[in-house]
Design a protein around this motif. Structure first.
Motif, short mmCIF file in Angstrom:
data_model
loop_
_atom_site.label_atom_id
_atom_site.label_comp_id
_atom_site.label_asym_id
_atom_site.label_seq_id
_atom_site.Cartn_x
_atom_site.Cartn_y
_atom_site.Cartn_z
N VAL A 88 16.31 -6.52 34.16
CA VAL A 88 15.34 -6.94 33.15
C VAL A 88 14.77 -8.33 33.46
N ASP A 89 15.59 -9.22 33.99
CA ASP A 89 15.10 -10.56 34.27
C ASP A 89 14.09 -10.56 35.41
N GLU A 90 14.23 -9.60 36.32
CA GLU A 90 13.27 -9.50 37.42
C GLU A 90 12.03 -8.72 37.01
N SER A 123 16.46 -1.90 33.35
CA SER A 123 17.81 -1.89 32.79
C SER A 123 18.05 -3.19 32.04
N VAL A 124 18.86 -3.10 31.01
CA VAL A 124 19.37 -4.29 30.33
C VAL A 124 20.87 -4.27 30.58
N GLY A 125 21.24 -4.80 31.73
CA GLY A 125 22.61 -4.69 32.21
C GLY A 125 22.79 -3.37 32.96
N ASN A 126 23.80 -3.36 33.85
CA ASN A 126 24.07 -2.13 34.60
C ASN A 126 25.35 -1.47 34.12
N GLN A 127 25.70 -1.73 32.88
CA GLN A 127 26.87 -1.11 32.27
C GLN A 127 26.40 -0.10 31.22
N PRO A 128 27.17 0.95 31.01
CA PRO A 128 26.81 1.86 29.92
C PRO A 128 27.02 1.15 28.59
#
Lengths: 205, 205
Positions: A88-90, A123-128
């Motif tokens: 998301v930051d990119e 994605s907002v994080g790569n964790q479920p």
């Protein structure tokens, strides 16, 4: 400011009623203009409209809308939130600010076509974790959270309070009068603050 | 970095199973150390532990814990998230960074005692929306989102991808060998990327 729309897909009324309600209300709180939901759900529509009517603003909801149709009739960038997407930051700096955006929020299953059609898979994080949380963080970062305390001219307004609960009923919201002390316009104050430190709190809507 | 703990109150296993799961997983994704839940819920515990085991890190869950006990045994600042609380942007700078924090996340009803006991009652917007969204935004702002893409040494790691899905299985994660090119340690690469642009996406866990 460009408009933000939500497209909720994979909604199953019985299973998802609470999660989709959270998606709608949190996007409303963060400044989205409205939500489309793929499956027809009259109860969901009523619940969201009830909140919007009491707390103001012009959030709209329409259910029974295919995502393909919503996207086809939409002019702007389509963003799909997924834990598999780019960071998301990119991604954020690449999203044009002069176009509307439509954010696709999936439930359990997301068709591969969505990944292809979207202008951005983010994605907002790569964790479920949670589509509600991901949407909230995305919108907070995209908008700077500017809508969180905006005035919506609702019948009810909550005033931030460090210890209790302060809710103002705005029945005569539009009737302003000049301040007696010459400090400009002042709201008529014949409607007392409803300060409610009830014994059993109750954060229900 | 100080530790972040979640105390979920008002949990009713049948009604809240999905919402509390979202609370737990999103707090985990954002770097919290673990969650306490007031009502005993074995299925919830199993689900959260299953994710933590596959995706790594040391997130813990304990259910059947009274909030009064959790708070009493906790050394640090207690934060209660509520739409009635003070503005998050004004509250954040006041929270000490050298102490642990425990965040109380309510369901529908929150006892008045929580408002009194909390060191901070903080709102994320003054509109009714979602405890999941509020917690996510609070944690994202409090931590700067630094945990969102952190390496957790899990069996599975999702690699950000602009178009498809990239999941790495880390079965030999701990076996590192010196790089042949002298660039330091390099991960053994006999485990291919599992690139899965499946026909039916499937974001299920």
């Amino acid at each position: 400011m460009s408009e933000i729309w939500i497209m909720r897909i994979g909604h199953r009324p019985e299973r998802d009623k609470r999660v989709t309600t959270h998606v709608a209300l949190s996007s409303r709180a963060l400044g989205a203009r409205g939500i489309y939901v793929d499956t027809y759900d009259e109860v969901l529509e009523q619940n969201i409209r009830s909140v919007a009517e009491r707390f103001g603003g012009d959030y709209s909801i329409k259910t029974g809308v295919r995502w393909q149709d919503a996207v086809r009739n939409f002019s702007g960038k389509v963003i799909h939130l997924t834990m598999y997407g780019e960071r998301v930051d990119e991604a954020l700096p690449k999203i044009p600010r002069d176009e509307d955006i439509m954010i696709i929020v999936g439930a359990e299953k997301v068709p591969a076509e969505v990944y292809q059609r979207a202008d951005f898979n983010i994605s907002v994080g790569n964790q479920p974790h949670s589509e509600i949380a991901a949407l909230a963080i995305f919108l907070d970062r995209f908008t700077g959270g500017e809508a969180l305390y905006s005035d919506r001219n609702g019948k009810l307004t909550v005033i931030p309070n460090e210890r209790g609960k302060t809710v103002v009923e705005n029945t005569k919201r539009r009737r302003m009068r000049p301040s007696a002390r010459g400090r400009g316009l002042q709201e008529e104050s014949d409607h007392p603050l409803l300060h409610r430190p009830r014994r059993r709190g109750g954060d229900d809507l």
